[in-house]
Scaffold this active site. Structure first.
Site, PDB file in Angstrom:
ATOM      1  N   PHE A   1      -2.569  -8.569   4.620  1.00 40.41           N
ATOM      2  CA  PHE A   1      -1.178  -8.923   4.879  1.00 40.41           C
ATOM      3  C   PHE A   1      -0.529  -7.908   5.851  1.00 40.41           C
ATOM      4  CE2 PHE A   1       3.029  -7.781   2.731  1.00 40.41           C
ATOM      5  CZ  PHE A   1       3.796  -8.552   3.589  1.00 40.41           C
TER       6      PHE A   1
ATOM      7  N   TYR B   1      -5.818   1.960  -9.401  1.00 41.97           N
ATOM      8  CA  TYR B   1      -5.087   1.944  -8.129  1.00 41.97           C
ATOM      9  C   TYR B   1      -4.229   3.207  -8.000  1.00 41.97           C
ATOM     10  CZ  TYR B   1      -1.911   0.007  -4.510  1.00 41.97           C
ATOM     11  OH  TYR B   1      -1.158  -0.217  -3.371  1.00 41.97           O
TER      12      TYR B   1
ATOM     13  N   LYS C   1      -5.153   6.132  -5.472  1.00 38.22           N
ATOM     14  CA  LYS C   1      -4.291   6.474  -4.325  1.00 38.22           C
ATOM     15  C   LYS C   1      -3.855   7.940  -4.400  1.00 38.22           C
ATOM     16  CE  LYS C   1      -3.770   2.503  -2.008  1.00 38.22           C
ATOM     17  NZ  LYS C   1      -3.923   2.328  -0.555  1.00 38.22           N
TER      18      LYS C   1
ATOM     19  N   ARG D   1       1.668 -11.357  -6.369  1.00 44.02           N
ATOM     20  CA  ARG D   1       2.854 -10.497  -6.358  1.00 44.02           C
ATOM     21  C   ARG D   1       4.116 -11.351  -6.445  1.00 44.02           C
ATOM     22  NH1 ARG D   1       0.980  -6.105  -1.859  1.00 44.02           N
ATOM     23  NH2 ARG D   1      -0.228  -7.883  -1.125  1.00 44.02           N
TER      24      ARG D   1
END
Ligand code: NAD
Ligand code: UDP
Length: 350
Positions: free
Chosen positions: A22, A156, A160, A197
């Protein structure tokens, strides 16, 4: 063929990992508009060839299907790397949590090694998730975060966070030029229909007249940035002086509850959908809003596109998708086979 060094000497050769996703595909658009040579690398886990199809015949663009968890080889000169490769939607990053963690850690190490090898500047797409379920509101970059290290979001969030640590270690140990962006919730055209989402879910549900799935009470908040503003922010950070490393929060500080977003989307689509309340996912952050003073002061960046305008563009995009693929079909997820890629003429195309 890849351009010889002399041919690109006035323009940059930029690698975008996760470039078929995206945000990555919008970034590729922007970089080509700025006159750069762009190599897009993606394993198509959540990305889609559809997102970059208009670029495939561009003379300054090439696509390489590759997983960043495997060592990276680029023969040409390389000036900058935007490292975006990683699933971003909770639904998708929790589908293969070990894969997500290794993408964040091993993938980032491979990117940083390539950066060292090529003396290229590396920008890491980090996230507001490094703040976890924040106890400070709004969140400044100095906040160390409140992450559940053993919950379902940890693959995640902690991945990160490890990637951020690696960035600064490569900077200190090898002198690598780094730029760290902490991206807050971003929305816009080219999110997947089954991305999971909130904005894409609500728009598709509203357009189909299906119930809008509000998790929890709907009083949890997020702050939504339109993708054009975000990619301009990433580019501004990348082009900032070498002494500027970040981290910088990049996001829109306009904070809204999930229920407000649902009602806004119902109104804008003139939908008959009703709200359907579902259980709140574990560790879902209660409030999120970026403090962007640092980005404003040091980069001169702030978002410009109001929610009304961004939603209009996003609704128009999904209206076309829903009309063209029908209500049942979900497209865009999953790796394509190498043979599909070859058939489409995508591998090493320049
Ligand atoms: P996305 O899922 O659309 O894009 C991620 C891209 O990375 C996809 O094209 C996917 O196929 C690719 N990818 C995943 N694992 C890979 C691997 N191992 N090797 C190669 N490619 C791989 O998500 P997005 O929203 O465009 O997010 C892009 C980046 O921005 C991510 O790193 C994400 O963590 C970060 N980010 C996004 C948001 C947001 O709201 N969209 C917020 C914070 C951070
Ligand atoms: N959410 C929701 N319904 C949905 C999808 C998401 O209520 O169909 C909520 C989710 O629980 C969270 C917020 O919307 O509180 C944002 O979720 P998203 O997955 O977009 O991003 P993140 O949680 O990573 O900020």
């Amino acid at each position: 063929m890849p351009p010889a060094v002399s041919q690109v000497s006035l323009d940059r050769h930029v690698l975008v990992t996760g470039g078929a996703g995206f945000i990555g595909s919008h970034l590729c658009d922007l970089l080509l508009q700025r006159g750069h040579y762009v190599t897009c690398m993606d394993n198509l886990y959540t990305g889609s060839i559809r997102n970059i199809r208009p670029l495939l015949n561009h003379p300054r663009f090439q696509f390489i299907e590759h997983d960043v968890r495997r060592q990276l080889h680029i023969e040409d000169r390389l000036d900058q790397i935007y490292h975006l490769a990683c699933p971003a939607s909770p639904q998708h990053y929790q589908r293969d949590p070990i894969g997500t963690m290794t993408t964040c850690v091993v993938g980032t190490m491979n990117v940083l090694d390539l950066g060292c090898q090529k003396s290229a500047r590396v920008l890491q797409a980090s996230t507001s998730e490094v703040y976890g379920d924040p106890e400070i509101h709004p969140q400044p970059e100095s906040y160390a975060g409140h992450v559940n290290t053993i919950g379902p979001r940890a693959c995640y969030d902690e991945g990160k966070r490890a990637a951020e640590a690696l960035m600064f270690d490569y900077h200190r140990v090898h002198g690598l030029q780094i730029k760290l962006a902490r991206i807050f919730n971003t929305y816009g055209p080219r999110m997947l229909e089954n991305d999971g989402r909130v904005i894409s879910n609500f728009i598709i549900q509203a357009l189909r007249g299906e119930p809008i799935t509000v998790y929890g009470t709907g009083q949890q908040t997020r702050s939504f940035c339109f993708v054009d503003d975000l990619v301009r922010g990433l580019n501004t950070l990348m082009e900032s002086p070498a002494s500027i490393t970040g981290p910088f929060n990049l996001g829109n500080p306009e904070e809204l509850s999930v229920e407000t977003i649902a009602r806004e989307i119902i109104a804008r689509t003139a939908s008959k959908s009703i709200l359907e309340f579902k259980p709140l996912p574990q560790d879902d952050p209660k409030r999120r809003k970026p403090l962007i003073d640092e980005a404003e002061k040091r980069l001169g960046w702030r978002p410009r596109i109001p929610l009304s305008e961004g939603l209009e563009a996003t609704i128009a995009y999904f209206a076309m998708q829903v009309a063209s693929v029908g209500s049942a079909r979900v497209v865009g997820v999953g790796s394509r086979s190498a043979s599909t890629t070859a058939r489409l003429g995508l591998a090493r195309k320049r």
